[in-house]
Structures are given as structure tokens and as C-alpha cells.
Design a protein around this motif. Structure first.
Motif, PDB file in Angstrom:
ATOM      1  N   ASP A   1      14.174  -6.951  -1.572  1.00  7.92           N
ATOM      2  CA  ASP A   1      13.032  -7.578  -0.898  1.00  7.92           C
ATOM      3  C   ASP A   1      12.294  -6.554  -0.037  1.00  7.92           C
ATOM      4  O   ASP A   1      11.062  -6.470  -0.064  1.00  7.92           O
ATOM      5  N   TYR A   2      13.044  -5.756   0.729  1.00  9.83           N
ATOM      6  CA  TYR A   2      12.427  -4.683   1.507  1.00  9.83           C
ATOM      7  C   TYR A   2      11.671  -3.717   0.582  1.00  9.83           C
ATOM      8  O   TYR A   2      10.549  -3.280   0.880  1.00  9.83           O
ATOM      9  N   THR A   3      12.302  -3.365  -0.506  1.00  9.61           N
ATOM     10  CA  THR A   3      11.722  -2.395  -1.447  1.00  9.61           C
ATOM     11  C   THR A   3      10.391  -2.889  -1.973  1.00  9.61           C
ATOM     12  O   THR A   3       9.384  -2.166  -1.959  1.00  9.61           O
ATOM     13  N   ARG A   4      10.373  -4.115  -2.441  1.00 13.94           N
ATOM     14  CA  ARG A   4       9.144  -4.660  -3.030  1.00 13.94           C
ATOM     15  C   ARG A   4       8.031  -4.819  -1.988  1.00 13.94           C
ATOM     16  O   ARG A   4       6.888  -4.463  -2.239  1.00 13.94           O
ATOM     17  N   LYS A   5       8.379  -5.333  -0.824  1.00 19.92           N
ATOM     18  CA  LYS A   5       7.348  -5.558   0.199  1.00 19.92           C
ATOM     19  C   LYS A   5       6.698  -4.249   0.621  1.00 19.92           C
ATOM     20  O   LYS A   5       5.480  -4.180   0.830  1.00 19.92           O
ATOM     21  N   THR A   6       7.505  -3.204   0.767  1.00 20.09           N
ATOM     22  CA  THR A   6       6.951  -1.908   1.145  1.00 20.09           C
ATOM     23  C   THR A   6       6.112  -1.330   0.009  1.00 20.09           C
ATOM     24  O   THR A   6       4.992  -0.848   0.229  1.00 20.09           O
ATOM     25  N   ALA A   7       6.638  -1.375  -1.201  1.00 14.76           N
ATOM     26  CA  ALA A   7       5.922  -0.783  -2.336  1.00 14.76           C
ATOM     27  C   ALA A   7       4.581  -1.466  -2.584  1.00 14.76           C
ATOM     28  O   ALA A   7       3.604  -0.814  -2.964  1.00 14.76           O
ATOM     29  N   TYR A   8       4.510  -2.758  -2.355  1.00 16.65           N
ATOM     30  CA  TYR A   8       3.252  -3.488  -2.558  1.00 16.65           C
ATOM     31  C   TYR A   8       2.141  -2.993  -1.639  1.00 16.65           C
ATOM     32  O   TYR A   8       0.951  -3.122  -1.950  1.00 16.65           O
ATOM     33  N   ARG A   9       2.492  -2.411  -0.493  1.00 15.62           N
ATOM     34  CA  ARG A   9       1.493  -2.077   0.520  1.00 15.62           C
ATOM     35  C   ARG A   9       0.811  -0.730   0.278  1.00 15.62           C
ATOM     36  O   ARG A   9      -0.180  -0.413   0.963  1.00 15.62           O
ATOM     37  N   TYR A  10       1.306   0.059  -0.681  1.00 11.36           N
ATOM     38  CA  TYR A  10       0.752   1.402  -0.856  1.00 11.36           C
ATOM     39  C   TYR A  10       0.513   1.672  -2.341  1.00 11.36           C
ATOM     40  O   TYR A  10       1.407   1.486  -3.168  1.00 11.36           O
ATOM     41  N   LYS A  11      -0.688   2.173  -2.633  1.00 16.88           N
ATOM     42  CA  LYS A  11      -1.055   2.391  -4.040  1.00 16.88           C
ATOM     43  C   LYS A  11      -0.162   3.433  -4.704  1.00 16.88           C
ATOM     44  O   LYS A  11       0.030   3.409  -5.921  1.00 16.88           O
ATOM     45  N   GLU A  12       0.392   4.354  -3.904  1.00 17.31           N
ATOM     46  CA  GLU A  12       1.261   5.381  -4.475  1.00 17.31           C
ATOM     47  C   GLU A  12       2.492   4.776  -5.170  1.00 17.31           C
ATOM     48  O   GLU A  12       3.107   5.411  -6.031  1.00 17.31           O
ATOM     49  N   PHE A  13       2.805   3.553  -4.787  1.00 20.46           N
ATOM     50  CA  PHE A  13       4.036   2.952  -5.293  1.00 20.46           C
ATOM     51  C   PHE A  13       3.791   1.861  -6.335  1.00 20.46           C
ATOM     52  O   PHE A  13       4.733   1.151  -6.716  1.00 20.46           O
ATOM     53  N   THR A  14       2.561   1.752  -6.811  1.00 16.43           N
ATOM     54  CA  THR A  14       2.272   0.798  -7.884  1.00 16.43           C
ATOM     55  C   THR A  14       3.171   1.006  -9.103  1.00 16.43           C
ATOM     56  O   THR A  14       3.667   0.024  -9.680  1.00 16.43           O
ATOM     57  N   PRO A  15       3.430   2.260  -9.518  1.00 18.54           N
ATOM     58  CA  PRO A  15       4.337   2.443 -10.660  1.00 18.54           C
ATOM     59  C   PRO A  15       5.737   1.884 -10.415  1.00 18.54           C
ATOM     60  O   PRO A  15       6.390   1.427 -11.357  1.00 18.54           O
ATOM     61  N   LEU A  16       6.189   1.912  -9.180  1.00 18.08           N
ATOM     62  CA  LEU A  16       7.510   1.368  -8.868  1.00 18.08           C
ATOM     63  C   LEU A  16       7.516  -0.152  -9.033  1.00 18.08           C
ATOM     64  O   LEU A  16       8.469  -0.719  -9.590  1.00 18.08           O
ATOM     65  N   ILE A  17       6.455  -0.800  -8.563  1.00 18.78           N
ATOM     66  CA  ILE A  17       6.354  -2.257  -8.724  1.00 18.78           C
ATOM     67  C   ILE A  17       6.353  -2.626 -10.207  1.00 18.78           C
ATOM     68  O   ILE A  17       7.051  -3.564 -10.639  1.00 18.78           O
TER      69      ILE A  17
END
Length: 341
Positions: free
Chosen positions: A308-324
Motif C-alpha cells: 500500500d505504501y509502495t503504490r501510494k508513493t509511486a502514484y504521486r510521481y511520474k518517474e514511477f509510472t512504470p512501477l505502477i
């Protein structure tokens, strides 16, 4: 499963060792389990002849080495934070006799009523530790170490736990996410880093709160790491608004103490988020490894919160779109094959 006390040779050795000590005088017959952790270390509580109690650390060689604990206990203790005092030691056999900081962890005591004071105490102790940091005292939390931790995610969580194989495109995109995280992490100011500064390793004390445990893996690295460990804890979750408030309070105190945090609170919060994502990905891998390699299934219960922490953080930054996108694909695949944790 560990041996029963009747067949536990190391426990017998500990009892004999305590009997031979001139000081402090203990009652070896009162030895009982205090706690265990994710390593091979075990902890026992033993009563003293004057009515108190002490802690015995059992760190069996060659899996464990007490020397880092001794070094960091001395280093941290000199800063004024509360750590166990080393009262006796047998380095060769891996036995330490320590002062007893009690049995009330932050995790046991935390509630809506107690959290604010306990966290501010922990933040003040963290700043006291950080402001006295000096390079050259601890190994560096360098790119190689941070990257090794990130690789626990694909190696243990994705591959071993989910049974998934990343294709070349997914591997490339995940490496891009890792590069973005590492660029931020390594650009942060460097201080002493406990590495597991959270509710299971902080003890509630009447004086000198908190008592700090499990610091033997400390390094010299990014300033936000321990703050993230504290506030985005794998074992207890708080509302984002509360976490943000505590982050700001840390930032204000850190600036007053002269720590080199960003003068802009938004930039500092981004540092916290990027450091947090590095830690969350590492922890997902560690929890999977503890289950699949070490047979410790209790940590599986903590994976959903860390995700849950991982997804919420990744959603907030475009750099992490590939992770989502990768996480979504993994979720779809595990759902299709009926995978359950």
C-alpha cells in the motif's frame, strides 16, 4: 523451530557463562526468552541478585558477529541517545550481557492518544543522533548497497514469491525506476543511519525515551532513511495527514539543529518519498525472503501494508509510472492463476 531449552546447547553455555561472571551477578536459573528477530540472534532475560533484570544476546557464529553491535552501541551511546549498556561480553562465542530497556515496545504502546508524544520523542532522539554524525565512523550506505537492497524486490518478491519472470522491457523499465530512486537517495545529506528505526526496535522509557535496539547494521547514508522507517512503518499505519505533520515537525527541528536538510519543505518531502519507496521495495523483498528462505511466515501478513505504501508513493510521481504498470500486471497475472499469499 528452535530446540527446546532441555536440548539447547547454547542456552546451557550461556547459563555456564553467566555463572562464571564476577559482575554483574545474575540468577542463571531465571533465564527465559525475551525476543527473537529476523536474524539468527536471540534474546533472553535473566534476573539479577539485587532484584533487577538484564538481557543476554545470543548471536551464534558464524552466522552472526557481535563486533558491529559493540561498535555502534559505543558510537550511538556517546551521542546521548538511549541504547543498551554492554556489561559483559564473550565475542568468540557471541554472548553479550546488556542492560534491560524493558519489554514495552513502541508498537505495544502506540495509540491515537499516545502516538504524538512518542513520535516526537523518537524524532528528537533521531535528530540528536544525526547532528553528531561524522564520516568515517560507519560503512557508507553507497550506491552498491542501496542497489543490492532494491534487487531484493525482483529477485525475491517478484520471482520467488509471485513466481513471475520479468521480460526485457519490464526489466529495463524497473531499472529506470531504480536509477531515479538512487539518484535522489545518493544526493541527500549523509548522517548516521540506524536502518530499522521503527516501532519494534524502539522501547518506551520513563526517562531517555525511546530506548533504541537492533542498530548493529547502521551505516552512514541518506538523512531521510530513518525518518521513513519511523513514519512509514511496516507494522503500523497512520493517516497521511498525521505523517505529513510529523515530517514537517522533524524538518523544522532538523533545521533548527543545523542539519543540512533542504530549505524547501516540499523538496524535503520529495526526498522522504523517494527514500521511502526504496525502502518499501527492499522490505517487500526481505519479507518474501524471510518466508521462502528462512521459513518465517509471520512477515507475509505485513506485505499488504508495505505494498500500500509502495503504490501510494509511486502514484504521486511520474518517474514511477512504470512501477505502477508492472505492479498492475503482476496483480493481473497472480489473479488469473489464483495465487494467494
Amino acid at each position: 523451530m528452535s530446540e527446546s531449552p532441555k536440548t539447547d546447547r547454547r542456552l546451557d553455555d550461556i547459563s555456564a557463562w553467566l555463572t562464571q561472571l564476577d559482575s554483574p551477578k545474575t540468577l542463571p536459573d531465571t533465564l527465559r526468552a525475551a525476543s527473537a528477530d529476523a536474524s539468527f540472534r536471540r534474546y533472553f532475560r535473566v534476573d539479577t541478585v539485587d532484584g533487577g533484570s538484564l538481557i543476554v544476546m545470543d548471536a551464534p557464529p558464524p552466522q552472526e558477529n557481535v563486533r558491529p553491535f559493540l561498535q555502534v552501541a559505543d558510537l550511538f551511546g556517546k551521542t546521548g541517545v538511549t541504547v543498551p549498556q554492554v556489561l559483559a561480553k564473550d565475542i568468540t562465542r557471541g554472548f553479550l550481557l546488556l542492560s534491560d530497556l524493558g519489554s514495552t515496545t513502541y508498537l505495544k504502546q502506540l495509540s491515537a492518544d499516545t502516538a504524538h508524544k512518542l513520535y516526537l520523542d523518537a524524532i528528537d532522539a533521531l535528530i540528536l543522533l544525526q547532528v553528531q554524525s561524522r564520516p568515517g565512523q560507519l560503512p557508507e550506505y553507497d550506491r552498491a548497497a542501496l542497489h543490492r537492497e532494491l534487487m531484493l524486490f525482483p529477485d525475491w518478491y517478484v520471482s520467488k514469491h509471485l513466481g513471475a519472470r520479468l521480460n526485457d522491457a519490464q526489466t529495463t523499465s524497473l531499472n529506470q525506476v531504480f536509477d531515479a530512486l538512487l539518484a535522489n537517495n545518493l544526493a541527500q545529506p549523509q548522517v548516521y543511519v540506524h536502518r530499522d528505526y521503527h516501532s519494534r526496535n524502539l522501547m518506551v522509557l520513563d526517562k531517555g525515551n525511546p530506548g533504541i535496539l537492533d542498530f548493529q547494521d547502521a551505516l552512514y547514508g541518506p538523512i531521510t532513511y530513518d525518518l521513513v522507517s519511523l513514519l512509514r512503518d511496516a507494522y503500523i499505519q497512520w493517516d497521511e495527514e498525521m505523517v505529513l505533520d510529523w515530517v514537517i515537525r522533524y524538518w523544522e527541528r532538523a533545521r533548527r539543529a543545523g542539519l543540512p536538510v533542504s530549505h524547501d519543505v516540499d523538496a524535503f518531502y520529495k526526498d522522504v518519498e523517494f527514500m521511502g519507496l526504496q525502502r518499501h521495495l527492499k522490505v517487500l523483498g526481505i519479507f518474501a525472503r524471510l518466508y521462502h528462505r528462512d521459513g518465517k511466515d509471520g512477515y507475509l501478513n505485513d506485505i499488504p501494508l508495505v505494498m500500500d505504501y509502495t503504490r501510494k508513493t509511486a502514484y504521486r510521481y511520474k518517474e514511477f509510472t512504470p512501477l505502477i504498470k508492472l505492479l498492475d500486471t503482476l496483480d493481473e497475472n497472480t489473479t488469473k492463476i489464483g495465487y494467494t499469499f
